[in-house]
Scaffold this motif. Structure first.
Motif, PDB file in Angstrom:
ATOM      1  N   PRO A 142       0.796  -1.229   0.000  1.00 23.82           N
ATOM      2  CA  PRO A 142       0.000   0.000   0.000  1.00 23.82           C
ATOM      3  C   PRO A 142       0.834   1.288   0.000  1.00 23.82           C
ATOM      4  O   PRO A 142       0.459   2.259  -0.660  1.00 23.82           O
ATOM      5  N   ASN A 143       1.938   1.324   0.715  1.00 23.60           N
ATOM      6  CA  ASN A 143       2.777   2.525   0.742  1.00 23.60           C
ATOM      7  C   ASN A 143       3.415   2.790  -0.616  1.00 23.60           C
ATOM      8  O   ASN A 143       3.444   3.927  -1.091  1.00 23.60           O
ATOM      9  N   ASN A 144       3.923   1.745  -1.250  1.00 24.29           N
ATOM     10  CA  ASN A 144       4.499   1.877  -2.585  1.00 24.29           C
ATOM     11  C   ASN A 144       3.437   2.288  -3.599  1.00 24.29           C
ATOM     12  O   ASN A 144       3.700   3.088  -4.503  1.00 24.29           O
ATOM     13  N   ALA A 145       2.245   1.733  -3.443  1.00 27.66           N
ATOM     14  CA  ALA A 145       1.138   2.077  -4.349  1.00 27.66           C
ATOM     15  C   ALA A 145       0.785   3.558  -4.215  1.00 27.66           C
ATOM     16  O   ALA A 145       0.591   4.250  -5.223  1.00 27.66           O
ATOM     17  N   PHE A 146       0.721   4.053  -2.991  1.00 30.00           N
ATOM     18  CA  PHE A 146       0.390   5.462  -2.760  1.00 30.00           C
ATOM     19  C   PHE A 146       1.383   6.372  -3.472  1.00 30.00           C
ATOM     20  O   PHE A 146       0.993   7.302  -4.185  1.00 30.00           O
ATOM     21  N   VAL A 147       2.659   6.099  -3.322  1.00 33.72           N
ATOM     22  CA  VAL A 147       3.703   6.915  -3.960  1.00 33.72           C
ATOM     23  C   VAL A 147       3.557   6.857  -5.483  1.00 33.72           C
ATOM     24  O   VAL A 147       3.569   7.895  -6.168  1.00 33.72           O
ATOM     25  N   ALA A 148       3.405   5.669  -6.021  1.00 36.93           N
ATOM     26  CA  ALA A 148       3.286   5.501  -7.474  1.00 36.93           C
ATOM     27  C   ALA A 148       2.030   6.192  -8.012  1.00 36.93           C
ATOM     28  O   ALA A 148       2.067   6.830  -9.073  1.00 36.93           O
ATOM     29  N   LEU A 149       0.931   6.086  -7.285  1.00 37.14           N
ATOM     30  CA  LEU A 149      -0.322   6.690  -7.736  1.00 37.14           C
ATOM     31  C   LEU A 149      -0.284   8.216  -7.652  1.00 37.14           C
ATOM     32  O   LEU A 149      -0.817   8.901  -8.522  1.00 37.14           O
ATOM     33  N   ILE A 205      -2.046  15.263 -14.520  1.00 45.15           N
ATOM     34  CA  ILE A 205      -2.442  16.667 -14.416  1.00 45.15           C
ATOM     35  C   ILE A 205      -1.565  17.523 -15.333  1.00 45.15           C
ATOM     36  O   ILE A 205      -2.072  18.393 -16.038  1.00 45.15           O
ATOM     37  N   LYS A 206      -0.278  17.243 -15.327  1.00 47.09           N
ATOM     38  CA  LYS A 206       0.656  18.001 -16.191  1.00 47.09           C
ATOM     39  C   LYS A 206       0.325  17.805 -17.661  1.00 47.09           C
ATOM     40  O   LYS A 206       0.440  18.722 -18.455  1.00 47.09           O
ATOM     41  N   SER A 207      -0.096  16.612 -18.044  1.00 46.85           N
ATOM     42  CA  SER A 207      -0.398  16.344 -19.449  1.00 46.85           C
ATOM     43  C   SER A 207      -1.705  17.021 -19.890  1.00 46.85           C
ATOM     44  O   SER A 207      -1.921  17.222 -21.082  1.00 46.85           O
ATOM     45  N   GLU A 208      -2.560  17.371 -18.922  1.00 46.94           N
ATOM     46  CA  GLU A 208      -3.832  18.054 -19.253  1.00 46.94           C
ATOM     47  C   GLU A 208      -3.598  19.549 -19.482  1.00 46.94           C
ATOM     48  O   GLU A 208      -4.410  20.193 -20.109  1.00 46.94           O
ATOM     49  N   VAL A 209      -2.509  20.086 -18.937  1.00 44.37           N
ATOM     50  CA  VAL A 209      -2.256  21.535 -19.018  1.00 44.37           C
ATOM     51  C   VAL A 209      -1.682  21.922 -20.353  1.00 44.37           C
ATOM     52  O   VAL A 209      -1.117  21.294 -21.091  1.00 44.37           O
ATOM     53  N   GLN A 243      -0.729  10.632 -10.805  1.00 47.10           N
ATOM     54  CA  GLN A 243      -1.704  11.722 -10.763  1.00 47.10           C
ATOM     55  C   GLN A 243      -1.050  13.037 -11.205  1.00 47.10           C
ATOM     56  O   GLN A 243      -1.614  13.777 -12.012  1.00 47.10           O
ATOM     57  N   ILE A 244       0.128  13.313 -10.707  1.00 45.85           N
ATOM     58  CA  ILE A 244       0.862  14.531 -11.080  1.00 45.85           C
ATOM     59  C   ILE A 244       1.151  14.543 -12.582  1.00 45.85           C
ATOM     60  O   ILE A 244       0.941  15.553 -13.257  1.00 45.85           O
ATOM     61  N   LEU A 245       1.606  13.408 -13.109  1.00 44.93           N
ATOM     62  CA  LEU A 245       1.886  13.314 -14.545  1.00 44.93           C
ATOM     63  C   LEU A 245       0.629  13.534 -15.384  1.00 44.93           C
ATOM     64  O   LEU A 245       0.675  14.210 -16.418  1.00 44.93           O
TER      65      LEU A 245
END
Length: 141
Positions: free
Chosen positions: A122-129, A137-141, A133-135
């Motif tokens: 779960p901790n690794n999943a949180f970091v990866a997700l 959002i950046k691709s939508e801008v 999410q950031i990537l």
């Protein structure tokens, strides 16, 4: 009425419902955005809570495990989410099982699901997700 029943009822007309004690909160954003925000800002909302969600795939399941939820109801649950809940011994109920969670256009696997396909921690999943999410959002801008 059990807490799971109460949470399930709170899900009507919403995408996500969280009940902990006497507090019930509902959210309307699709996907795992709300779970990521809660884990980043107010993780105590999930600790010991009963959660109802319209769609629970492996990504959402791992985030719920990270949040230390007590139990889960999913209208639609993926086979990989079931595996996660069983592995971490979180009781769950569901309406329908799906082999996998598709992207919104139905042309392939959900990108968040793809992100955690080889992750069970779960901790690794949180970091990866969060990174995904950031990537996105950046691709939508």
């Amino acid at each position: 009425m059990t807490t799971l029943d109460k949470t399930r009822k709170s899900l009507e007309n919403h995408a996500l419902a969280i009940v902990c004690g006497d507090t019930a909160q509902t959210y309307n954003e699709r996907g795992i955005k709300t779970l990521l925000s809660i884990l980043s800002d107010t993780p105590e909302l999930l600790r010991g809570a009963t959660v109802a969600d319209k769609v629970v795939g492996k990504a959402a399941a791992l985030l719920m495990v990270k949040g230390k939820v007590k139990e889960v109801y999913a209208e639609v649950i993926s086979e990989s989410a079931i595996d996660i809940f069983r592995k971490y011994r979180i009781p769950f109920a569901y309406g329908t099982i799906a082999a996998k969670i598709n992207n919104r256009s139905g042309t392939g696997m959900c990108p968040m699901e793809q992100t955690v396909v080889d992750i069970d921690n779960p901790n690794n999943a949180f970091v990866a997700l969060k990174q995904k999410q950031i990537l996105m959002i950046k691709s939508e801008v």
